[in-house]
Structure formats: C-alpha cells, structure tokens
Design a protein around this motif. Structure first.
Motif, PDB file in Angstrom:
ATOM      1  N   GLY A 298       1.953 -38.905  -7.094  1.00 12.94           N
ATOM      2  CA  GLY A 298       1.486 -37.524  -7.041  1.00 12.94           C
ATOM      3  C   GLY A 298      -0.011 -37.363  -7.095  1.00 12.94           C
ATOM      4  O   GLY A 298      -0.524 -36.532  -7.857  1.00 12.94           O
TER       5      GLY A 298
ATOM      6  N   TRP B 141      -2.106 -35.198  -2.962  1.00 10.35           N
ATOM      7  CA  TRP B 141      -2.120 -33.773  -2.640  1.00 10.35           C
ATOM      8  C   TRP B 141      -3.535 -33.209  -2.644  1.00 10.35           C
ATOM      9  O   TRP B 141      -3.813 -32.186  -1.996  1.00 10.35           O
ATOM     10  CB  TRP B 141      -1.261 -32.996  -3.636  1.00 10.35           C
ATOM     11  CG  TRP B 141      -1.773 -33.052  -5.051  1.00 10.35           C
ATOM     12  CD1 TRP B 141      -1.433 -33.947  -6.010  1.00 10.35           C
ATOM     13  CD2 TRP B 141      -2.737 -32.177  -5.638  1.00 10.35           C
ATOM     14  NE1 TRP B 141      -2.121 -33.705  -7.171  1.00 10.35           N
ATOM     15  CE2 TRP B 141      -2.929 -32.617  -6.970  1.00 10.35           C
ATOM     16  CE3 TRP B 141      -3.455 -31.077  -5.182  1.00 10.35           C
ATOM     17  CZ2 TRP B 141      -3.814 -31.989  -7.841  1.00 10.35           C
ATOM     18  CZ3 TRP B 141      -4.342 -30.443  -6.050  1.00 10.35           C
ATOM     19  CH2 TRP B 141      -4.508 -30.898  -7.366  1.00 10.35           C
TER      20      TRP B 141
ATOM     21  N   GLY C 204       6.730 -32.268  -4.768  1.00 10.08           N
ATOM     22  CA  GLY C 204       5.758 -32.350  -5.851  1.00 10.08           C
ATOM     23  C   GLY C 204       5.351 -30.980  -6.366  1.00 10.08           C
ATOM     24  O   GLY C 204       5.807 -29.932  -5.894  1.00 10.08           O
TER      25      GLY C 204
ATOM     26  N   ASP D  68       5.228 -36.216  -1.387  1.00  8.05           N
ATOM     27  CA  ASP D  68       5.107 -36.452  -2.828  1.00  8.05           C
ATOM     28  C   ASP D  68       6.508 -36.689  -3.394  1.00  8.05           C
ATOM     29  O   ASP D  68       7.328 -35.777  -3.466  1.00  8.05           O
ATOM     30  CB  ASP D  68       4.453 -35.238  -3.487  1.00  8.05           C
ATOM     31  CG  ASP D  68       4.119 -35.479  -4.955  1.00  8.05           C
ATOM     32  OD1 ASP D  68       4.825 -36.282  -5.598  1.00  8.05           O
ATOM     33  OD2 ASP D  68       3.169 -34.854  -5.455  1.00  8.05           O
TER      34      ASP D  68
END
Length: 427
Positions: free
Chosen positions: A59, A62, A75, A104
C-alpha cells in the motif's frame, strides 16, 4: 526514444525500450530503498505516456496520484473498488485504455491474492499477444508469488511474462527483499539487475552464484553490497554496459510513503478523481455487481443441487429398505393347504402371524447387533484394564458369546414358531 534516468547525476540511464519486453529485478534488504528506485522508474514511464501496472502488496504506490493521473484499484485510497474476481478485467482495461494503474492488494485476503494475480497475469500476457500494447508490470514482494519452493497458481503466468513477455510488448520488474527465496529461473531470465544493500548470507550467496554462472569476472561485486547506502545501487545490464555501474539513485517526484511509520505521518493530498477514473469506477462497480449476482446464482444452484442429491440418496435408501422388506416377506411367506384357506378367519390369522414373524425377526436382528456391540466394548475394556478383575470380565464375556451363538441364526427360533403356528392352524 524516451530515457529513464536512474542516477542523481543523470549519467545512468535506461530507455523505455530497455524496459519494454525485458525482465528486471531489484534486489535489496528491507528499508534499503528498492521501492524508491522502482517508483523513480514508474514516474518517468508515466511521464512518457507508457502504460504501467503495479501490483502493490504494502500500500505505498498510491502516492503516485499526488502528481500523475494514476488509477488506484483497491486499498484505502482506491479510485476503483477491488474484487478478487476482476484480475483479468483490470489487465484488459490497462491494455485497451493504455492506463497507468496501481493495484493495492492490502485489503485482499492473502489466500485470494495468488488466484487474483494468476488471472491478471494470464490475461495480461494472452490478451497482450493480441493487442500488442507495450506495458510495464511491476511486482512488489515478488518472492511471495514466484517462490523458489512451492507452486502457487500465479507462478506460471508470471514466469510466462518474464520468459516470453517481449512477444506481447510486456516488460516486468520483480522487486524482492529475499533473493534467497525468489525463483532462480526468473532471476536468470532477467536482462537487467539492480542490486541495493544486501546483508543476509543466503541472499549474498544467491548474487555470488548468479555472477559465477553468468559473468565470473564480476563476482567481487558481492563484497560491495553490504556497505551500500539507501541512496546507492549497482546496475548490471550486460547488453548495454561493459561492467556493473555503481550510482546514487535519483530523487522521486512524488511522496515516498513506504518509510517506517513514526508519530508524525504526513498525509499526501491526492488530486481530484478524473473523468476516466469515474468512468472506470462505474464500469467496475457494474462488473462486480454482475459478478456477485452470478456468484450468488451459482451458489444458490449449487445448494439446490446438493439438496436434490440428498433427496435422491434418501430415496435410494428407502428403495433399498423396501426391497429388503419385500425379500423378507417372500422368505417368510407361509405355505398353507388350499382347503385350509376356505375356513373362515384363517386369512386374518395368517396375516397376523406373518406380521408377528417379521417383528420377531427384527427384534432378533437388533438383539444380535446389541450383543455384538457389548462384546466389542468388553474386549476393549479387557485390553485397557490394567489391574482389573479379569476373571469376572472373562465370565461375562463368555456368557455374552454363548448368548450370541444362540442368536446368530434368528431364523431358527422363527422356524419353530412358524411350524407350531401352521400345525395349530391345520387342526
């Protein structure tokens, strides 16, 4: 040709063509900056308009949204919701729309991830062969999906991309902090290797064996790896470079959120969702809803099928029982002289007698079963008893055996009852 600048001084460069259709591995221990280097490449490929697909298990990618029109699937910062059954659809969307996308996986169960990635990687390769759209695939923590030991469902599809992805214009970058546990066939197929700090003996041995097998004159590179700083790396690319090159890694243009968390965590402001993101969100939400409906329908049909199967088994058992009862009825059918049947009330008495015989037979069978169970229980008791009174148990066992012997053929007593009944009826 677009150049990808790896070093802070701009001297160490790769072309987008170097990454297209080739395998790359970034190997480093935890916290040594491997994700930073991967993101440096991703940022420049995005700027060049290159389709990319990042499989992110921790994660952190992003944050590319802070500067670039990246679509994030799943995510906490998702533009598009993620479902374990849409891996193939994501791959097709990336190739058809030439997207820059991050998947994610932090919100997906660990057990579902290999199947999701298998579907995604297989579709990316097979559909890529049809459309020939160049795409760069980045796989974080690659040792989880192409381990040296074990064969998860995603391993073969990923190896297909590493080995034959160039036919579809696919490049792949494998990022791993455990060189010792990642598949060595995959490493051997990589044209580009970037080493950052490695300290574990098993991981260093993998690099040592790699150079001994491919380029023995550079085996001493291994000695430099434990002392590398977080901003340093060594590039090995024999198709373009005569020798491995040590360099300081270039700066990122987007925030790095992969650092070890502290009490002060700086939030990254993501740009407003684009029209493309909204369209994709609506498309995948519809797709997921339809998938869930189909899945529910399949589950309902499967449950109904299991119910019908149970009913069929119950009917089979009932038929078997009826056939057994019919066989018994035929076995105990009483043969009576025809003239005797003319006597009033004889038929009714015979029917009652047959019912009584069947009841006696069933009682004898149950008694035999009970005696056998008691016999087995006593034997177990005898075997388990350490200091028990064996004489008393032995006497009880012998008595049961005698009773069982008399009950082994329940038809004997029934035959006597039957003969007596017929004789009385004849008189």
């Amino acid at each position: 040709m677009t150049e990808i600048i790896l070093s802070a001084d701009g001297e160490v460069r790769l072309s987008a063509g170097d990454l297209a259709g080739k395998g790359e591995a970034i190997l480093a221990t935890r916290g040594a900056g491997k994700s930073w280097l991967a993101a440096v490449q991703a940022e420049q490929l995005i700027e060049a308009g290159y389709p990319i697909l990042i499989l992110d298990v921790v994660g952190e990618y992003w944050s590319l949204k802070a500067k670039y029109p990246v679509i994030v699937f799943g995510g906490q910062h998702a533009d598009v919701p993620l479902d374990p059954h849409i891996g193939g659809e994501i791959a097709k969307a990336v190739l058809d729309r030439k997207l820059q996308a991050v998947v994610d996986l932090t919100g997906m169960r660990r057990a579902d991830q290999p199947f999701f990635i298998a579907d995604l990687a297989a579709e990316l390769y097979e559909y890529g062969l049809q459309v020939k759209t160049p795409c760069w695939l980045l796989i974080e923590e690659a040792q989880n999906f192409i381990p040296q030991v074990g064969n998860p469902p995603c391993k073969r599809p990923i190896l297909d991309i590493v080995e034959m992805g160039r036919h579809a214009g696919l490049g792949v970058c494998l990022v791993s902090h455990r060189s010792a546990t990642i598949d060595k066939t995959a490493l051997g197929l990589c044209d580009i290797l970037v080493f950052k700090r490695l300290t574990l003996p098993h991981d260093l041995q993998v690099v040592r064996d790699f150079f001994r097998g491919r380029d023995p004159k550079f085996v001493d590179v291994v000695k430099e790896l434990p002392a590398l700083g977080n901003d340093e790396a060594i590039l090995y690319y024999p198709l373009r470079l005569e020798a491995p090159v040590k360099f300081k890694v270039a700066e990122r243009k987007t925030p790095h959120v992969a650092e070890t968390p502290t009490l002060k965590i700086k939030e990254v402001a993501a740009p407003e969702i684009s029209a493309v993101s909204r369209e994709l969100t609506e498309y995948f939400q519809r797709f997921i809803r339809e998938k869930v409906v189909r899945r529910d329908e399949v589950a309902e049909l499967r449950a109904r099928l299991e119910e019908l199967q149970r009913e069929l088994e119950e009917k089979d058992r009932r038929i078997e029982q009826l056939e057994h009862d019919l066989e018994l009825a035929q076995r105990f059918r009483i043969e009576v002289p025809p003239e005797l049947l003319k006597v009033p009330g004889v038929n009714e008495k015979l029917e009652k007698l047959e019912e009584r015989i069947m009841d006696l037979y069933a009682a004898q069978v149950e008694k035999a079963k009970r005696l056998e169970e008691e016999n087995r229980a006593l034997k177990r008791q005898l075997e388990m008893a350490g200091k028990a009174d064996f004489s008393a148990l032995a006497e009880k066992l012998e008595a049961l055996n005698r009773e069982m012997q008399r009950s082994r053929d329940p038809l004997a007593s029934l035959s006597e009852s039957l003969s007596s009944a017929v004789e009385k009826a004849s008189k």
